[in-house]
Write a protein that holds these residues in place. Structure first.
Motif, PDB file in Angstrom:
ATOM      1  N   HIS A  12      -6.619  20.880   0.061  1.00  0.00           N
ATOM      2  CA  HIS A  12      -5.540  20.735  -0.921  1.00  0.00           C
ATOM      3  C   HIS A  12      -5.721  19.398  -1.627  1.00  0.00           C
ATOM      4  N   ASP A  56      -4.310  16.879  -4.355  1.00  0.00           N
ATOM      5  CA  ASP A  56      -3.079  16.526  -5.069  1.00  0.00           C
ATOM      6  C   ASP A  56      -3.394  15.681  -6.294  1.00  0.00           C
ATOM      7  N   HIS A  92      -3.517  21.043  -6.663  1.00  0.00           N
ATOM      8  CA  HIS A  92      -2.064  21.024  -6.891  1.00  0.00           C
ATOM      9  C   HIS A  92      -1.792  20.054  -8.035  1.00  0.00           C
ATOM     10  N   MET A 129       0.225  18.115 -10.189  1.00  0.00           N
ATOM     11  CA  MET A 129       1.531  17.486 -10.432  1.00  0.00           C
ATOM     12  C   MET A 129       1.400  16.655 -11.702  1.00  0.00           C
ATOM     13  N   ASP A 142       4.407  22.956   1.218  1.00  0.00           N
ATOM     14  CA  ASP A 142       3.765  21.652   1.046  1.00  0.00           C
ATOM     15  C   ASP A 142       4.813  20.552   1.151  1.00  0.00           C
TER      16      ASP A 142
HETATM   17 ZN    ZN Z   1       0.483  18.999  -2.740  1.00  0.00          ZN
END
Ligand code: ZN
Ligand code: DX5
Length: 246
Positions: A34, A36, A75, A77, A202
């Motif tokens: 994962h 980020d 992911h 963001m 998460d």
């Molecule tokens: Zn995350």
């Protein structure tokens, strides 16, 4: 029900030796990684972008099948997820997970010339990600109700239906926060309607919180500090898997 996917977040890894951390984590039994990505706009923190993903890709074998071992789950963001789809595909991302909140607020008008493929709604984002050959995920923050997803998940055009939903169990931006059990009814509601959907949780996941998340129906488990902060990461990965599979 879909298989358990243990998905350590490298946000808590040692960035000075990120490649080796990724190699070790996969060798310790992780399924996915994962990644980020934070831009300092969508969340009050910054991490890394496509150039870093491209540098770690050669250290981890590409998945042999969709959602297979070694899947890079990015992911995003970021305030304008439409901007980075091509770059991440080139960098070796397998699953591009954007935030619903960003997709509904980023408008083509922000950057008409520069980004002609600017996408202004979640369904178009999902179609665009699929066109680039990646799996598509859609994430919701704690402030966002799960109801916004029904229309998207029930879409008739399968290119516009996501491969995964991410239910945030912390406010995005930082590792090591406290798990929000208040978010689990979203997972329960999703699992009830969609027995085969990949549902990711998460934030704050670890041995003390995994059972609640697994009971609600989550199958993709992100864990940052619980894995990278552990004396024995292999044992944590194994324990998380056992909780989801039991
Ligand atoms: Zn995350
Ligand atoms: C938070 C990130 C998470 C974070 C989780 O904004 O999306 O992926 O790394 O970290 P832990 O597992 O420590 O809560």
């Amino acid at each position: 029900a879909p298989p358990a996917v243990i998905n350590p977040s490298v946000l808590s890894a040692d960035f000075a030796k990120l490649g080796q951390e990724c190699i070790d984590t996969i060798a310790r039994g992780a399924d996915w990684l994962h990644l980020d990505v934070m831009d300092g706009h969508f969340v009050p923190n910054m991490t890394f972008g496509a150039p870093v993903v491209a540098k770690i890709r050669p250290h981890v074998d590409r998945p042999k099948a969709a959602k297979g071992k070694g899947t890079f789950d990015c992911h995003m963001m970021v305030a304008e997820p439409n901007k980075w789809v091509r770059d991440f595909q080139k960098a070796g991302c397998d699953l591009y997970c954007f935030h619903y909140e960003a997709a509904v607020t980023s408008t083509a008008a922000d950057n008409p010339a520069e980004h002609s493929e600017a996408r202004t709604n979640p369904k178009e984002m999902i179609r665009f990600i699929h066109e680039q050959g990646m799996l598509a995920g859609i994430a919701i923050k704690p402030e966002t109700g799960v109801d916004v997803l029904w229309d998207i998940l029930d879409g008739q055009a399968k290119e516009e239906v996501p491969d995964m939903v991410l239910v945030m169990t912390v406010h995005p931006g930082f590792g090591g926060q406290k798990f929000m059990a208040s978010e689990l009814p979203k997972v329960t509601a999703l699992r009830k309607k969609y027995p085969d959907l990949y549902i990711e949780v998460d934030g704050g996941l670890g041995e003390g919180t995994i059972d609640q998340a697994a009971d609600a129906g989550a199958n993709v488990i992100v864990a940052g500090s619980a894995v990278f902060g552990a004396k024995d990461p292999t044992a944590v990965i194994t324990a998380l898997r056992e909780s989801v599979e039991k």
